[in-house]
Design an enzyme around this catalytic site. Structure first.
Site, PDB file in Angstrom:
ATOM      1  CB  SER A   1      52.751  51.818  48.540  1.00 18.49           C
ATOM      2  OG  SER A   1      52.079  50.577  48.640  1.00 18.49           O
TER       3      SER A   1
ATOM      4  CB  THR B   1      37.950  55.416  42.062  1.00 21.52           C
ATOM      5  OG1 THR B   1      39.070  56.225  42.455  1.00 21.52           O
ATOM      6  CG2 THR B   1      36.863  56.316  41.526  1.00 21.52           C
TER       7      THR B   1
ATOM      8  CB  CYS C   1      49.579  56.267  41.097  1.00 20.71           C
ATOM      9  SG  CYS C   1      48.159  55.240  40.628  1.00 20.71           S
ATOM     10  CB  THR C   2      44.728  58.534  40.652  1.00 18.24           C
ATOM     11  OG1 THR C   2      44.344  57.896  41.871  1.00 18.24           O
ATOM     12  CG2 THR C   2      44.730  57.510  39.541  1.00 18.24           C
TER      13      THR C   2
ATOM     14  CG  ASN D   1      49.832  52.960  36.454  1.00 16.72           C
ATOM     15  OD1 ASN D   1      49.690  53.237  35.263  1.00 16.72           O
ATOM     16  ND2 ASN D   1      50.009  51.723  36.881  1.00 16.72           N
TER      17      ASN D   1
ATOM     18  NE  ARG E   1      41.849  49.210  38.192  1.00 14.37           N
ATOM     19  CZ  ARG E   1      41.841  48.240  39.083  1.00 14.37           C
ATOM     20  NH1 ARG E   1      41.915  46.975  38.692  1.00 14.37           N
ATOM     21  NH2 ARG E   1      41.774  48.513  40.371  1.00 14.37           N
TER      22      ARG E   1
ATOM     23  NE  ARG F   1      54.676  45.689  37.752  1.00 12.76           N
ATOM     24  CZ  ARG F   1      55.801  45.509  37.082  1.00 12.76           C
ATOM     25  NH1 ARG F   1      56.435  44.339  37.142  1.00 12.76           N
ATOM     26  NH2 ARG F   1      56.326  46.475  36.352  1.00 12.76           N
ATOM     27  CB  ILE F   2      54.385  49.607  44.369  1.00 13.65           C
ATOM     28  CG1 ILE F   2      53.181  50.048  43.529  1.00 13.65           C
ATOM     29  CG2 ILE F   2      54.977  50.807  45.103  1.00 13.65           C
ATOM     30  CD1 ILE F   2      53.503  51.029  42.418  1.00 13.65           C
TER      31      ILE F   2
END
Length: 360
Positions: free
Chosen positions: A125, A218, A159-160, A322, A241, A14-15
């Site tokens: 990443s 997290t 991302c967060t 995100n 999630r 995805r990234i």
């Protein structure tokens, strides 16, 4: 720059795919060139998923495959299918920087394998296991000027972290933060199964991603404290999630050192978007998450959801894509880092840097 900066991507999920697409949708494509991708999946699947994306739509260009290469808008990108860093001859590719997007490597020992295999620099990443596992951790707009150009391994955080750190930094500067509690409502990820299955040691992540709201562990609090050490011991976080494909949100509860009316809090946050132009945005429209799909900002403050109670407590709601926002921040960090190791003029502030991209 005498030639385009030569980039490679390790891990084309995805990234990785969003980074490639974000580059081709950016003026930075004239300054950076992706010359190699390492991904275990077959080339036909890579080409297909580059062209057609269920979240971000059809690629606005042409993707072909030829001779172990992706050809994107006429530019050839060499493809390998190795499963270990040493199995790729990175030195022969003559790259300036590797974007490690597989999510598999987070310790110094693991990441050093890419350097030893011929990658002069690695941008990761995800957060590292500890601050010592990388030479530097960057949240663009907060500490990118601290890059010296001498680093070999840099983390782009998460991302967060990119979404919340600028906002907490502004709150702490303006009003002082005594405590912060963050709840991330995150879209599903590929470590979750579509139906119940043996996908993870975390038993909750064995449950169907599209049928339940799933709490997960997290490290966001530690990530925030790594970037904002003045808040050490003041931050707690949890993550949940939720069954959507993309766009996440952070519900921030904060105890400020002074009482701040909601209107004044929103006014400060709106002003902050000018300092973090291109990174933070602000809206008071009645939004749903889909409104922010393919949004390149690190975070969007939803002013309609700001609440205060007169005792220094405030509640903020922050949206972020995100995938797309984070992919764009990786490119921002590449731009800032390359200016350092190529000996170019000092990196301007975030607002000016965004302007440079827009005007390039």
């Amino acid at each position: 720059m005498s030639r385009p900066l030569r980039l490679a991507i390790n891990g084309y999920g995805r990234i990785g795919r969003c980074v490639l697409r974000a580059l081709y949708e950016s003026p930075l494509k004239d300054f950076f060139q992706i010359v190699a991708i390492n991904e275990p999946a077959d080339l036909a699947s890579m080409a297909y998923l580059s062209q057609f994306d269920s979240t971000h739509g059809i690629f606005p260009g042409k993707v072909e495959q030829a001779d172990n290469s992706l050809v994107v808008n006429g530019q050839r990108i060499q493809v390998s299918h190795a499963t270990e860093p040493e199995a790729v001859d990175w030195a022969a590719l003559d790259i300036d920087l590797l974007l490690e997007c597989s999510g598999r490597y987070s310790s110094r020992q693991q990441l050093q394998r890419f350097v030893d295999a011929g990658c002069p620099r690695v941008l990761v990443s995800q957060p590292s296991n500890s601050a010592q596992d990388v030479d530097y951790t960057v949240v663009y707009g907060i500490n990118h000027k601290g890059l010296t150009g001498h680093e070999s391994i840099v983390s782009n955080a998460s991302c967060t972290t990119n979404a919340i750190v600028p906002i907490l930094a502004e709150l702490d500067t303006a009003f002082g933060v005594d405590h912060a509690f963050l709840t991330t409502l995150h879209s599903v990820m590929n470590d979750q199964p579509m139906i119940d299955g043996y996908h993870h040691s975390d038993l909750r992540r064995t449950r169907s991603a599209m049928q339940s709201i799933v709490p997960v562990a997290t490290g966001l609090a530690q990530g925030v404290e790594r970037l904002l050490p003045q808040l050490k011991g003041k931050v707690q976080a949890k993550a949940i999630r939720v069954p959507i494909l993309n766009v996440s949100a952070i519900d921030l509860m904060v105890k400020l050192q002074s009482d701040v009316p909601a209107q004044a809090l929103n006014a400060m946050l709106l002003a902050a978007t000018q300092h973090y132009r291109g990174l933070l945005d602000y809206s008071d429209h009645p939004h749903a998450s889909i409104d922010f799909n393919h949004n390149p900002h690190s975070a969007i403050i939803d002013a309609s959801q700001t609440r205060t109670n007169g005792d220094g407590f405030a509640n903020l709601f922050i949206w972020f894509d995100n995938e797309w926002g984070f992919a764009n921040r990786m490119l921002d960090v590449v731009q800032a880092w390359s200016a350092r190791f190529q000996g170019l003029p000092p990196v301007p502030d975030a607002s000016s840097c965004t302007n440079l991209k827009e005007q390039a």
